[in-house]
Design a protein around this motif. Structure first.
Motif, short mmCIF file in Angstrom:
data_model
loop_
_atom_site.label_atom_id
_atom_site.label_comp_id
_atom_site.label_asym_id
_atom_site.label_seq_id
_atom_site.Cartn_x
_atom_site.Cartn_y
_atom_site.Cartn_z
N PRO A 1 -7.27 0.87 -0.66
CA PRO A 1 -7.69 2.20 -1.11
C PRO A 1 -7.53 3.27 -0.02
N ILE A 2 -7.75 2.89 1.23
CA ILE A 2 -7.59 3.85 2.33
C ILE A 2 -6.13 4.26 2.46
N ILE A 3 -5.22 3.29 2.36
CA ILE A 3 -3.79 3.58 2.44
C ILE A 3 -3.35 4.39 1.22
N ARG A 4 -3.92 4.08 0.07
CA ARG A 4 -3.61 4.83 -1.16
C ARG A 4 -3.94 6.31 -0.99
N GLU A 5 -5.13 6.59 -0.49
CA GLU A 5 -5.54 7.98 -0.30
C GLU A 5 -4.73 8.66 0.81
N THR A 6 -4.39 7.91 1.82
CA THR A 6 -3.57 8.46 2.90
C THR A 6 -2.20 8.87 2.36
#
Length: 370
Positions: free
Chosen positions: A304-309
């Motif tokens: 999810p962190i990479i998705r938002e990034t």
């Protein structure tokens, strides 16, 4: 004009300090535009410049500025970097807490690391400065300078930020990677644990260099378990915090994240430098090269962190790095080998070039990357 400049170069070895100072001050601009004038008499001017780093402060400042600029050229680089005695002089001077040119010395060392032979520094030893509290291994001395010297705490004239670029380039070599992941006898501390705390430092140079150092050391796959061990290096919070913003996540996603990433304020900002974000994402991709690494990435909700990034950082290189991470993370577990990330080591950014009159206070606006 060239002959006049060559005559001027000759004056940097003049016995009268005032003449040396005037000559070397006027030669600084030509160290980027007409480097050929320093090649006369089998690089004799460079020999003089190496001697002048021990001259009075302003002359030494200009000598170092010229050497920094010349070291962007391969011929000059090898001539300077292969001088073992000169390297010893630099390493001795840089540890002096009163040295006004310590930042320039850091820049020069960073450039010299472009020569692969500098990896011999892994075993180099010499007497440390008394105030440093280090042992006789030069790498330990440099790491301690970097840590203890930040923001002028060891030397009011220097911050030693550019040593981060030195570490990044050195970490391309397996023997240096081993140094960074093993506790040192004199203090029992893993060197990477000393520098990981700077991934959110205010200095762009320090953050860039540390991010690249971590990534390059992470090419040592057998050390990944130590990297992710909470009682070992525990690197993941220091990589993830710079790339996470204040976005809202689903409860399940948020609760699975590392404790340091939970309950962040809504105004939390990710790193402002896309290159640093890209480097951290690439490091995470390296950690997915083993089944254990991929399992851990899933368990702590890295996706999810990479998705938002990917959604929020408008930079093609960052988005490509995020795509690569997701592809590896979601790969078929039956084919472990196909999941190995194909990445290149990061260098300590570009060759450092000192422009014109370089002040001894080490302000970043005096330095450009080329």
């Amino acid at each position: 004009m060239t002959s006049e400049l060559e005559d001027l170069v000759g004056f940097i070895a003049h016995p009268t300090p005032q003449i040396r100072k005037l000559a070397i001050e006027n030669l600084v601009p030509y160290s980027t535009t007409q480097q050929s004038i320093f090649k006369t008499d089998q690089l004799l001017p460079v020999k003089h410049l190496k001697f002048l780093v021990r001259d009075e402060q302003s002359i030494a400042e200009h000598a170092l500025t010229i050497l920094i600029n010349l070291s962007a050229n391969r011929e000059f680089l090898e001539f300077i970097a292969t001088d073992d005695k000169f390297l010893g002089v630099i390493l001795d001077i840089i540890s002096d807490p009163a040295e006004k040119n310590a930042n320039l010395l850091s820049m020069l060392l960073a450039n010299l690391s472009k020569w692969d032979g500098l990896k011999s520094i892994a075993t180099r030893k010499q007497k440390p400065a008394e105030n440093l509290g280090s042992d006789d291994l030069v790498l330990n001395q440099l790491v301690d300078l970097f840590v203890k010297g930040m923001d002028g705490t060891y030397n009011k004239h220097a911050d030693f930020d550019y040593l981060a670029y030195l570490f990044a380039d050195l970490a391309k070599h397996p023997e240096i990677r081993q140094y960074f992941v093993n506790p040192q006898e004199y203090d029992g501390v893993i060197p990477l644990n000393k520098i990981k705390v700077f991934t959110e430092h205010k200095s762009d140079v320090r953050r860039k260099g540390v991010a690249s150092t971590i990534k390059n050391v992470a090419f040592d796959v057998p050390s990944h378990k130590e990297f992710m061990d909470e009682d070992g290096i525990n690197i993941l919070p220091y990589i993830l915090l710079p790339i996470i913003g204040g976005e809202d996540y689903d409860d399940d996603e948020a609760m699975a994240m590392l404790p340091d990433l939970q309950l962040l304020p809504p105004d939390k900002q990710r790193d402002s430098d896309p290159h640093i974000i890209q480097t951290h994402v690439e490091t995470l991709t390296l950690f997915t090269s083993t089944r254990g690494g991929r399992d851990l990435m899933r368990k702590i909700s890295v996706y999810p962190i990479i998705r938002e990034t990917h959604l929020r950082v408008n930079n093609e290189d960052v988005q490509e790095a995020c795509d690569r991470f997701v592809q590896v993370l979601m790969s078929d577990e039956e084919d472990e080998a196909s999941s190995y990330p194909q990445l290149e080591a990061s260098v300590g950014q570009a060759q450092i070039e000192a422009q014109g009159e370089v002040e001894s206070d080490g302000e970043d606006d005096k330095i450009v990357e080329v």
